[in-house]
Motif scaffolding. Sequence first.
Motif, short mmCIF file in Angstrom:
data_model
loop_
_atom_site.label_atom_id
_atom_site.label_comp_id
_atom_site.label_asym_id
_atom_site.label_seq_id
_atom_site.Cartn_x
_atom_site.Cartn_y
_atom_site.Cartn_z
N SER A 676 -6.78 -6.71 -41.40
CA SER A 676 -5.44 -7.31 -41.28
C SER A 676 -5.24 -8.51 -42.19
O SER A 676 -4.13 -9.01 -42.32
CB SER A 676 -5.17 -7.71 -39.83
N THR A 677 -6.31 -8.99 -42.82
CA THR A 677 -6.20 -10.13 -43.74
C THR A 677 -6.25 -9.70 -45.20
O THR A 677 -6.24 -10.54 -46.09
CB THR A 677 -7.34 -11.12 -43.48
N SER A 679 -4.58 -7.00 -47.95
CA SER A 679 -3.60 -5.95 -48.25
C SER A 679 -4.23 -4.78 -48.99
O SER A 679 -3.78 -3.63 -48.86
CB SER A 679 -2.44 -6.52 -49.08
N SER A 709 -5.96 -13.29 -38.94
CA SER A 709 -4.69 -13.09 -39.62
C SER A 709 -3.86 -14.37 -39.57
O SER A 709 -3.84 -15.08 -38.55
CB SER A 709 -3.93 -11.93 -38.99
N SER A 710 -3.14 -14.66 -40.65
CA SER A 710 -2.35 -15.89 -40.72
C SER A 710 -1.13 -15.83 -39.81
O SER A 710 -0.60 -16.86 -39.40
CB SER A 710 -1.90 -16.14 -42.16
N ARG A 711 -0.66 -14.62 -39.50
CA ARG A 711 0.53 -14.50 -38.66
C ARG A 711 0.41 -13.26 -37.79
O ARG A 711 0.49 -12.14 -38.27
CB ARG A 711 1.78 -14.40 -39.53
N ASP A 716 4.47 -8.33 -33.34
CA ASP A 716 3.63 -7.61 -34.28
C ASP A 716 2.53 -6.87 -33.56
O ASP A 716 2.21 -5.73 -33.86
CB ASP A 716 3.03 -8.58 -35.30
N THR A 732 3.25 -10.08 -43.39
CA THR A 732 1.79 -10.00 -43.32
C THR A 732 1.36 -8.56 -43.55
O THR A 732 2.19 -7.63 -43.66
CB THR A 732 1.27 -10.47 -41.95
N ASP A 735 2.52 -6.51 -40.70
CA ASP A 735 3.94 -6.14 -40.83
C ASP A 735 4.12 -4.97 -41.78
O ASP A 735 4.92 -4.06 -41.54
CB ASP A 735 4.74 -7.34 -41.32
#
Length: 860
Positions: A676-677, A679, A709-711, A716, A732, A735
């Motif tokens: 998740s961190t 892409s 994860s930052s968000r 989500d 993110t 997302d």
Amino acid sequence: MATNAALGRKVQEGGSTTSSASHSLEAKRTSITILVLGDEGVGKSSLISTFVSRHFSEVVPGIMTRVRLPPDPENSCITTIVDSQGGDGALMSAVATMSVTGGGTMAGGGPIGTLEGMGAATGQTILGTPSNAEMNILPSLRSFSTSANPSGMGGIENVDSIILIYDLDRDETFFRLENHWLPLIERCYNGNLPVIVAGNKMDLFLPSSTAGVTDEQVLARSRQQIVSLMQRFRFIRQCIKCSAKNLLRVDEVFLKAQQAVLYPFTPLYDLDLGRLSEDCQRAFTRIFRMYDRDHDGLLSHTELDRFQNETFHVPVYERDLTGWKKVVARNNPNEEVVRDGKFTVAGFLAIFDVFISQNRLDVPWQALRTFGYDDNLNLHIPDSVYQGPEGASWSLSPSARRFLTDLFHQFDSDHDGVLSLDDIDTIFAILPEPSLPPWHPIRSRELFGQSFSFPKMPTAELPQSESAGDASVLNISQSLSASGITIVSGESFPSVDMSSLDRAHMVSTPLAYLDWMGLWHASAGISPSTTRAELFQLGHVEDGRSVKRRRGKKKSVSPTREMTPDSLLPSREVRILILGSPSSGKTALINCWSQRARDALITKHTKHPETTSTYVRLKRKKTKAGKGDEYETVVVHFVITEVPEAEAESQIKRQRQLSQLLASGGCDLVVLAFDSTNSASLAYAKHLETSLLNEELARVYVATKADQSSRVHDSDRDGNVEQDDDDWHPATVIDEAILHCRDLDLEPPMVTSAVRSIDEGEQTRSEALGHLARCCLEESGFERLRSKPHEERKRREASKRRNRKMIWFGVGVGVAVAVVGYLWTSGSSSGKGAPQGGDRGGSRLGVGWIRSLFSRSESN
């Protein structure tokens, strides 16, 4: 002993009772060659002549020609009897050749080379000496030939047994057995060739030939000499006193020589330990379990009678059983051979020990060959076992599940619902060495070497190889969770010296029932044929007749052990394939689902696909008329295969393997894991989906490392993004995954975190596994989640097409009815109003066939 006839009656009556499997095994031997040896004048040729002609002749040739007997109806073997003259000279020449060439004693039991001139000592020549490799595999005397001697016997091969004759009236011939003949035979054949010692000329034998010595003392001394001889030379199978002149026990001599080949002694009995060999005990213990129908560890009268009927085709009577119980109890005072009037495993083995001690080797061998054992006690597994029954799938059959359930409860020694290490060892003790489960690393590399993946097993501490250094340290399991799954990295296996491992150190903790079944489901998911073969070796036979009989027996036999609650629950099996980029957290994800909370984050890079299993309990809705909704608990077993990223040179091969696996329906759900961190990790998962999956394969996206994860908003995490929000843009990686799943009409990605799973515990794990189960279980009662692209849209379009067809069908039926009605009414009206002329006839021609059709239907 009268009771000895109980299990051996069929052998005495004659006739073959072996099954088709045993026929295929015995068909490998089509001939038996018996060599007759002994000093000059002991009666070798006379014994052969009397046996063949059924008449004693005072004048016989110095050496008999080769005698070939017709096939025996029971074994279909052609028996060849070979006489000899100066045979010890040929054997000594072979020994001398071994000394010259440095060959020594043959390890494999064969001779050093090819011998010539068994017809006369002057014709002995050595044709050649085989290589060391050949010397180690020759099973019997290589060849006797008399091409140099025209009056000889001709060439023969493969001497299978020896009849060694001495003269009862000449003591020196007996002493030469011990000092000359037997050491020579032992040197040439390494003691692997059976020998029958025959004392001939019993008609001339006078026991009390020494003054002051009674007949009883002479006979006792003779028996002691024979016992001493047999103790020293273990390859002597029997000593028989006979008389060629009086035809006394002549047939028995040759029959025992033949039986020594057909029913070998060495595989059955360990003379050093004075008991049945380990392989023999394993074989008969497996047979015992196959007939222990109520799984109480005992053979009742009914169970033993069934064994007797199916093996020897004769019943066993109560008086026979009573006699056998007394015999085995008397012979084994320190063992529990009978309990509650039934035979234990030790008692069942003791029965065959009695037959072996009485030299009735035909009885145990007949039983062993009936169940598919060869002369080396290797179990023959039929091809039908590997192929499975017609329409067999990858999952365990209902009869296999029942068998494994019964096995679990039978060997749960303390009845606590958990198999201890000793219990597991006892279950697999009937397998050949190493007697280990199929998922054990020592065996799994060989068993599943040709499969796509290897099984993972619960593992305790493993020794570290000195050459591997710190990099070869394995992940050590401290405890086995309720799911029973721990992971051993595949790359560390080559650095482990498996031969030095103790079996107890390779299993971490005991197995609960669902752990036990999960490991078998995982094995079946990897290779159904191999798993069926393992179950066959444990005593499971998959056929309709045995299943039907088992069901009938279960109705009349009450369970002897209390069933664990989990064993009463219905179950489902789901195969899951986990794909993802390197370092996407796939292994940690499996660890969390398998409840390896303590070391879930401690992972190593794996090189080969590995399969593990876990389970979850789900509620399934049951709808009954008038009673509302009811729910039942269902256990869902997950067979999870992690597919690591292949090296550059193996990527094409791995891609092809995955394509074949997916095309053949090798999984029920594909998990696309991404970081998740990162892409790029999601892009890699999308690439896998595009290149490997078609729209008919279920898939689910799983985001890992959500704690980093930052968000990560609640929306989500739940995937509850408004479907009609066209202005929403992914902020993110999660997302972006949500948007991708929305475009494909899939469930939003499942967001996970190994750290959070450790803190939140069982509830998080159960929710995650329940989500996966609902993505692939299509039966009613489970809430089906969207796991196939545009599945809802396709379902709606299919429904519209069905409705459209129904509408057109209804229109067609309506039109047809209207036309028929019109023709009917018009015909009736025209018939009433028309004159008696031609018009009336015309109307009848128009609709008469319709009226006749209806009139016929009404009359019928």
